[in-house]
Design an enzyme around this catalytic site. Structure first.
Site, PDB file in Angstrom:
ATOM      1  N   ASP A   1      -7.841  -2.518  -8.513  1.00  0.00           N
ATOM      2  CA  ASP A   1      -6.475  -2.780  -8.237  1.00  0.00           C
ATOM      3  C   ASP A   1      -6.141  -3.283  -6.910  1.00  0.00           C
ATOM      4  OD1 ASP A   1      -3.647  -2.938  -9.163  1.00  0.00           O
ATOM      5  OD2 ASP A   1      -3.161  -1.188  -8.136  1.00  0.00           O
TER       6      ASP A   1
ATOM      7  N   TYR B  27      -3.601  -4.851  -3.639  1.00  0.00           N
ATOM      8  CA  TYR B  27      -2.126  -4.519  -3.094  1.00  0.00           C
ATOM      9  C   TYR B  27      -1.773  -5.952  -2.156  1.00  0.00           C
ATOM     10  CZ  TYR B  27       1.012  -1.673   0.348  1.00  0.00           C
ATOM     11  OH  TYR B  27       2.268  -1.268   0.894  1.00  0.00           O
TER      12      TYR B  27
ATOM     13  N   HIS C 205       6.214  -6.705  -1.821  1.00  0.00           N
ATOM     14  CA  HIS C 205       5.907  -5.111  -2.459  1.00  0.00           C
ATOM     15  C   HIS C 205       5.284  -4.543  -0.976  1.00  0.00           C
ATOM     16  CE1 HIS C 205       4.644  -1.815  -4.406  1.00  0.00           C
ATOM     17  NE2 HIS C 205       3.401  -1.889  -4.095  1.00  0.00           N
TER      18      HIS C 205
ATOM     19  N   ARG D 293       6.792   3.509   7.052  1.00  0.00           N
ATOM     20  CA  ARG D 293       6.402   3.213   8.269  1.00  0.00           C
ATOM     21  C   ARG D 293       7.291   2.411   9.265  1.00  0.00           C
ATOM     22  NH1 ARG D 293       1.853   2.091   5.367  1.00  0.00           N
ATOM     23  NH2 ARG D 293       2.190  -0.090   5.527  1.00  0.00           N
TER      24      ARG D 293
ATOM     25  N   GLU E  17       4.425  -0.365 -12.132  1.00  0.00           N
ATOM     26  CA  GLU E  17       3.877  -1.341 -11.331  1.00  0.00           C
ATOM     27  C   GLU E  17       3.731  -2.446 -12.216  1.00  0.00           C
ATOM     28  OE1 GLU E  17       0.748  -0.328  -8.854  1.00  0.00           O
ATOM     29  OE2 GLU E  17       2.113   0.797  -7.375  1.00  0.00           O
TER      30      GLU E  17
ATOM     31  N   GLU F 151       2.288  -5.781 -12.899  1.00  0.00           N
ATOM     32  CA  GLU F 151       1.212  -6.519 -12.169  1.00  0.00           C
ATOM     33  C   GLU F 151       0.656  -7.711 -13.488  1.00  0.00           C
ATOM     34  OE1 GLU F 151      -1.656  -4.601 -10.291  1.00  0.00           O
ATOM     35  OE2 GLU F 151      -0.906  -2.847  -9.781  1.00  0.00           O
TER      36      GLU F 151
ATOM     37  N   ASP G 239       0.301  -0.746 -13.686  1.00  0.00           N
ATOM     38  CA  ASP G 239      -0.670   0.343 -13.219  1.00  0.00           C
ATOM     39  C   ASP G 239       0.411   1.427 -12.956  1.00  0.00           C
ATOM     40  OD1 ASP G 239      -2.958   1.109 -12.302  1.00  0.00           O
ATOM     41  OD2 ASP G 239      -2.391   0.631 -10.366  1.00  0.00           O
TER      42      ASP G 239
ATOM     43  N   ARG H 238       3.700   8.612  -7.436  1.00  0.00           N
ATOM     44  CA  ARG H 238       4.232   8.291  -6.111  1.00  0.00           C
ATOM     45  C   ARG H 238       4.087   9.846  -5.391  1.00  0.00           C
ATOM     46  NH1 ARG H 238       3.691   3.027  -5.918  1.00  0.00           N
ATOM     47  NH2 ARG H 238       5.060   1.964  -7.260  1.00  0.00           N
TER      48      ARG H 238
ATOM     49  N   GLN I 277       0.200  10.503  -4.654  1.00  0.00           N
ATOM     50  CA  GLN I 277      -0.142   9.499  -3.866  1.00  0.00           C
ATOM     51  C   GLN I 277       0.100   9.739  -2.551  1.00  0.00           C
ATOM     52  OE1 GLN I 277       0.428   5.437  -5.053  1.00  0.00           O
ATOM     53  NE2 GLN I 277      -0.483   4.752  -2.993  1.00  0.00           N
TER      54      GLN I 277
ATOM     55  N   TYR J 133      -3.149  10.146  -0.121  1.00  0.00           N
ATOM     56  CA  TYR J 133      -3.785   8.807   0.015  1.00  0.00           C
ATOM     57  C   TYR J 133      -4.114   8.558   1.462  1.00  0.00           C
ATOM     58  CZ  TYR J 133       0.266   6.950   2.944  1.00  0.00           C
ATOM     59  OH  TYR J 133       0.985   6.717   3.988  1.00  0.00           O
TER      60      TYR J 133
ATOM     61  N   LYS K 146      -3.257   7.005  -9.446  1.00  0.00           N
ATOM     62  CA  LYS K 146      -3.444   6.120 -10.137  1.00  0.00           C
ATOM     63  C   LYS K 146      -4.320   6.226 -11.419  1.00  0.00           C
ATOM     64  CE  LYS K 146      -0.992   3.378  -7.238  1.00  0.00           C
ATOM     65  NZ  LYS K 146      -0.853   1.946  -7.554  1.00  0.00           N
TER      66      LYS K 146
ATOM     67  N   THR L  63      -3.730   2.989 -16.959  1.00  0.00           N
ATOM     68  CA  THR L  63      -3.455   1.490 -16.601  1.00  0.00           C
ATOM     69  C   THR L  63      -3.032   0.710 -17.944  1.00  0.00           C
ATOM     70  OG1 THR L  63      -4.555   1.626 -14.630  1.00  0.00           O
ATOM     71  CG2 THR L  63      -4.042  -0.703 -15.480  1.00  0.00           C
TER      72      THR L  63
ATOM     73  N   THR M 140       1.299  -5.114  -7.179  1.00  0.00           N
ATOM     74  CA  THR M 140       2.643  -5.053  -7.588  1.00  0.00           C
ATOM     75  C   THR M 140       3.392  -6.403  -7.311  1.00  0.00           C
ATOM     76  OG1 THR M 140       2.958  -2.726  -7.484  1.00  0.00           O
ATOM     77  CG2 THR M 140       4.905  -3.893  -7.966  1.00  0.00           C
TER      78      THR M 140
ATOM     79  N   GLU N   6      10.531   0.678  -5.173  1.00  0.00           N
ATOM     80  CA  GLU N   6      11.228  -0.256  -4.428  1.00  0.00           C
ATOM     81  C   GLU N   6      12.767  -0.528  -4.791  1.00  0.00           C
ATOM     82  OE1 GLU N   6       8.485  -4.162  -3.796  1.00  0.00           O
ATOM     83  OE2 GLU N   6       7.766  -2.874  -5.465  1.00  0.00           O
TER      84      GLU N   6
END
Length: 418
Positions: free
Chosen positions: A125, A127, A132, A141, A198, A200, A230, A234, A237, A241, A250, A254, A346, A360
């Site tokens: 998968d 990113y 996204h 961040r 997600e 995709e 997917d 959250r 994760q 992560y 994850k 899927t 995504t 989101e």
């Protein structure tokens, strides 16, 4: 390219997802037929096993349809892919005398059960959608550090689990995992409370490689595309992560759509990737238009209630194409196998309604999404059914992917309470 008419009348409607222009590949069964390969045409499925056995499909190197998976055909290579498409068009085109030869091999889609269309060898998968990545990075961040330094140079990805790939319609169970809130002193083991979708696209590798390949070579290796959800925990994760990335967040499931739309069917819809803010290194640069103009939608239906559209976007919003992702995957010498599945990442657009995840859409839960019936969602609730829709629109015809659906089931009782 205009609509190519078929003697299968249902295939000729401008809004039908499966005209002669499409001919997507799947695996189906009925009450009387064991799982086998099929090709969708209008409201029907052409039974490829019986058509091949009767000699109506004849390809060098065959037979290819003795097993309920498209891997053997994919492994035969682009030349055979093209010959099959040509034979199917000859058999199904309007005005040609093939109807009597294969009409008995058509099965109604209504009542058919769909299965995984291919054996998934490995799953990776990515990113690779800028909107996204910017949205998620901003939430966690801040806007000034939204994209990590490497993001504009390489398609970031992680290796997932092929064993967790399921076909559309398979229920998904809310997972347990380690959760730790920002004010918690220690993690706890509990069901995920921030479970998400997600939106995709999945690219299916139809040819193997051994060593680095170019973007152009990678594009030629791709057999086709499927809708892909997917599912993502959250809260699991957020705790796991750093520093190595997603793992159990994850690994639940899927979901992929049951129909592979071949690259050949999508050729009229090619579009370029977005303008590059930073020039890519030569081995990853675009080799012509590598994305597709595919309209994508997500609907959510609470248990026992009607569906609401919660997102609408387009595959052309991706920053890196599947061919670039595949080429990058091979740079360190990683061999690719027939049946490898690459998730696009995504797919979100610049506008709020174009965001391809609830993370989101609800901005981390701060702005709940209102459904048509008045309910709201920050993340998925038990009993919710998520459906992905995808189609390209041509001159009086549609090339569709069908739908990719999954219903979220409640978490099991504590699996370790024995």
């Amino acid at each position: 390219m205009p609509l190519m008419k078929s003697w299968v009348e249902s295939a000729n409607a401008a809004d039908h997802p499966f005209p002669l222009n499409n001919l997507p590949c799947g695996v189906f069964s009925t009450d009387t037929l064991a799982p086998r390969c099929g090709v969708a045409i209008g409201d029907m499925i052409l039974d490829m096993a019986r058509a091949e056995e009767a000699g109506q499909i004849a390809l060098d190197g065959g037979p290819f349809f003795t097993e309920p998976a498209w891997n053997a055909l994919m492994e035969a290579g682009p030349g055979v892919w093209g010959h099959l498409r040509a034979q199917l068009m000859d058999l199904l085109a309007e005005g040609l005398p093939a109807r009597d030869k294969i009409e008995g091999f058509l099965v109604p889609q209504a009542g058919a059960t769909m299965h995984l269309p291919f054996r998934v060898a490995e799953y990776t998968d990515f990113y690779a959608g800028r909107h996204h990545a910017t949205n998620v990075g901003t939430m966690f961040r801040g806007a000034e550090n939204a994209l990590p330094p490497n993001w504009l140079h390489i398609p970031i990805g992680y290796n997932g689990r092929a064993s967790s790939v399921v076909v559309s319609g398979t229920p998904v169970r809310r997972p347990w995992g380690q959760l730790k809130g920002p004010n918690d002193d220690a993690p706890r083991f509990a069901p995920s409370a921030r479970f998400d979708l997600e939106l995709e696209m999945g690219a299916i590798v139809g040819q193997p490689s051994d060593g680095p390949v170019t973007v152009e070579e990678a594009d030629a290796m791709i057999f086709g595309y499927v809708l892909l959800n997917d599912w993502s925990a959250r809260d699991i994760q957020a705790w796991e992560y750093q520093p190595l990335g997603p793992f159990q967040a994850k690994a639940t499931a899927t979901s992929i759509g049951p129909w592979i739309v071949t690259k050949a069917a999508l050729e009229p819809f090619r579009v370029p990737t977005p303008a590059r803010e930073v020039e890519l290194l030569p081995h990853l640069r675009d080799a012509g238009p590598m994305l597709y103009d595919l309209d994508l939608r997500v609907t959510l239906a609470p248990e026992g209630k009607g569906a609401s559209e919660i997102a609408r976007t387009n595959y052309r919003e991706m920053y890196y194409s599947s061919a670039q992702q595949l080429a990058h995957h091979t740079t360190a010498g990683c061999p690719m196998r027939v049946g490898d599945l690459l998730g696009s990442g995504t797919i979100s657009g610049a506008e709020k309604h174009q965001r391809g995840s609830l993370l989101e859409l609800s901005w981390g839960g701060k702005e709940p999404v209102e459904l048509d019936g008045g309910e709201t969602r920050s993340f998925l609730e038990d009993g919710d059914t998520l459906t992905l829709h995808g189609a390209a629109h041509g001159d009086g015809y549609t090339v569709g992917f069908g739908t990719c659906t999954g219903t979220l089931l409640p978490a099991l009782e504590d699996p370790y309470a024995r």
